[in-house]
Each structure stands twice: as structure tokens, then as C-alpha cells.
Design a protein around this motif. Structure first.
Motif, PDB file in Angstrom:
ATOM      1  N   PHE A   1       0.984  -1.330  -0.018  1.00 20.09           N
ATOM      2  CA  PHE A   1       0.124  -0.118  -0.003  1.00 20.09           C
ATOM      3  C   PHE A   1       0.884   1.198  -0.049  1.00 20.09           C
ATOM      4  CE2 PHE A   1      -3.791  -2.546   0.726  1.00 20.09           C
ATOM      5  CZ  PHE A   1      -3.327  -3.519   1.407  1.00 20.09           C
ATOM      6  N   TRP A   2       0.523   2.277  -0.682  1.00 24.72           N
ATOM      7  CA  TRP A   2       1.217   3.587  -1.097  1.00 24.72           C
ATOM      8  C   TRP A   2       0.313   4.916  -0.610  1.00 24.72           C
ATOM      9  CZ3 TRP A   2       6.521   3.828  -1.892  1.00 24.72           C
ATOM     10  CH2 TRP A   2       6.870   2.241  -2.441  1.00 24.72           C
ATOM     11  N   GLY A   3       0.848   5.758  -0.144  1.00 24.89           N
ATOM     12  CA  GLY A   3       0.151   7.100  -0.049  1.00 24.89           C
ATOM     13  C   GLY A   3       0.304   7.717  -1.302  1.00 24.89           C
ATOM     14  N   GLN A   4      -0.403   8.950  -1.361  1.00 31.01           N
ATOM     15  CA  GLN A   4      -0.291   9.819  -2.782  1.00 31.01           C
ATOM     16  C   GLN A   4       1.085  10.647  -2.967  1.00 31.01           C
ATOM     17  OE1 GLN A   4      -1.901  10.595   0.155  1.00 31.01           O
ATOM     18  NE2 GLN A   4      -1.233  13.013   0.373  1.00 31.01           N
ATOM     19  N   GLY A   5       1.464  10.807  -1.751  1.00 32.83           N
ATOM     20  CA  GLY A   5       2.779  11.478  -1.570  1.00 32.83           C
ATOM     21  C   GLY A   5       2.734  12.993  -1.247  1.00 32.83           C
ATOM     22  N   THR A   6       3.971  13.743  -0.829  1.00 33.07           N
ATOM     23  CA  THR A   6       4.076  14.915  -0.274  1.00 33.07           C
ATOM     24  C   THR A   6       5.180  15.368  -0.900  1.00 33.07           C
ATOM     25  OG1 THR A   6       3.790  16.289   1.304  1.00 33.07           O
ATOM     26  CG2 THR A   6       5.041  14.465   2.054  1.00 33.07           C
ATOM     27  N   GLN A   7       5.486  16.770  -1.283  1.00 38.06           N
ATOM     28  CA  GLN A   7       6.475  17.287  -2.123  1.00 38.06           C
ATOM     29  C   GLN A   7       7.228  17.815  -1.018  1.00 38.06           C
ATOM     30  OE1 GLN A   7       7.498  16.894  -5.421  1.00 38.06           O
ATOM     31  NE2 GLN A   7       9.391  18.108  -4.702  1.00 38.06           N
ATOM     32  N   VAL A   8       8.679  17.707  -1.238  1.00 34.76           N
ATOM     33  CA  VAL A   8       9.533  18.246  -0.410  1.00 34.76           C
ATOM     34  C   VAL A   8      10.500  18.782  -1.386  1.00 34.76           C
ATOM     35  CG1 VAL A   8      11.561  18.088   1.096  1.00 34.76           C
ATOM     36  CG2 VAL A   8       9.514  16.835   1.412  1.00 34.76           C
ATOM     37  N   THR A   9      10.865  20.194  -1.162  1.00 32.90           N
ATOM     38  CA  THR A   9      11.605  20.901  -2.213  1.00 32.90           C
ATOM     39  C   THR A   9      12.831  21.659  -1.069  1.00 32.90           C
ATOM     40  OG1 THR A   9      10.008  21.296  -3.726  1.00 32.90           O
ATOM     41  CG2 THR A   9      11.809  22.726  -3.962  1.00 32.90           C
ATOM     42  N   VAL A  10      14.030  21.445  -1.565  1.00 36.75           N
ATOM     43  CA  VAL A  10      14.961  22.219  -0.749  1.00 36.75           C
ATOM     44  C   VAL A  10      15.881  22.989  -1.645  1.00 36.75           C
ATOM     45  CG1 VAL A  10      17.187  21.904   0.919  1.00 36.75           C
ATOM     46  CG2 VAL A  10      15.167  19.931   0.852  1.00 36.75           C
ATOM     47  N   SER A  11      15.991  24.445  -1.300  1.00 41.07           N
ATOM     48  CA  SER A  11      16.836  25.121  -2.389  1.00 41.07           C
ATOM     49  C   SER A  11      17.818  25.932  -1.511  1.00 41.07           C
ATOM     50  CB  SER A  11      15.882  26.318  -2.993  1.00 41.07           C
ATOM     51  OG  SER A  11      15.203  26.813  -1.696  1.00 41.07           O
TER      52      SER A  11
END
Length: 122
Positions: free
Chosen positions: A112-122
Motif C-alpha cells: 500500500f502507498w500514499g499519494q505523496g507529499t512534495q519536499v523542495t530544498v533550495s
């Protein structure tokens, strides 16, 4: 039905921190082991951290060891990923996963998998 819902992603500067959460429902939490994966554009999905939910034994990818911490709150059926000292190369979509095979980063073994959450590091 089993549901995994991630939250906590966002944009952060290098060196910063984020904490991701994954709320699990539809099953007895300790029946599956949990993991965090990530996938950057153009790259394969890779395992980041995994936890044996019954004992809280953990395993980390070398790339995040010492910076990321996976934990859980069994009473809330929630998995966490504390991410410190973030680097631009940590930028990716982060997914939580549940499966009956524990302490593995083989994505195909997670059911089973979730839909995801975006992580952006700049």
C-alpha cells in the motif's frame, strides 16, 4: 480499505528541517511494516527509512543516515519522518508505504502507498 495519507511537505532552505506525517487507516497498524520512499524527477524511487512497527526497529539509507529519523505513534496510527540538515538533493516526492515484509527498501514488496507529499530544498 487501507489508506495512507502523507502531510508535512513544503519548501525549505538548505540546512532546514521538515517533519512528514503519514496517517494510516483501514487496518491494524502493527500488521504491516512501514517505510518512507522518495522519488525525484527522472530518478527511480528509493527507500529512505523503514520501521518494524512491532518493535520500532529502524533502517536508513546511507544518504540520510544521521539526518533523518523515522518514528511512529502507534496510538495514532501515524508514521513520521523528521528530516534535518536538508540538502538540495533531498528534493523529491516523499511517499509512505505499508507492507508485510519488514526492514526492506524493495518497493515491490510494499502493498500500500500514499499519494505523496512534495519536499523542495533550495
Amino acid at each position: 480499505d487501507v489508506q495512507l495519507v502523507e502531510s508535512g511537505g513544503g519548501s525549505v532552505q538548505a540546512g532546514g528541517s521538515l517533519r512528514l506525517s503519514c496517517a494510516a487507516s483501514g487496518y491494524h497498524y502493527n500488521n504491516y511494516c512501514m517505510a518512507w520512499f522518495r522519488q525525484a524527477p527522472g530518478k527511480e524511487r528509493e527507500g529512505v527509512a523503514t520501521i518494524f512497527t512491532r518493535t520500532s526497529t529502524t533502517l536508513y539509507a546511507d544518504s540520510v543516515k544521521g539526518r533523518f529519523t523515522v518514528s511512529q505513534d502507534n496510538a495514532k496510527n501515524t508514521l513520521y519522518l523528521q528530516m534535518n540538515s536538508l540538502k538540495p538533493e533531498d528534493t523529491a516526492m516523499y511517499y509512505c508505504a505499508a507492507g508485510s515484509v519488514c526492514l526492506t527498501f524493495a518497493a515491490e514488496l510494499y502493498n500500500f502507498w500514499g499519494q505523496g507529499t512534495q519536499v523542495t530544498v533550495s
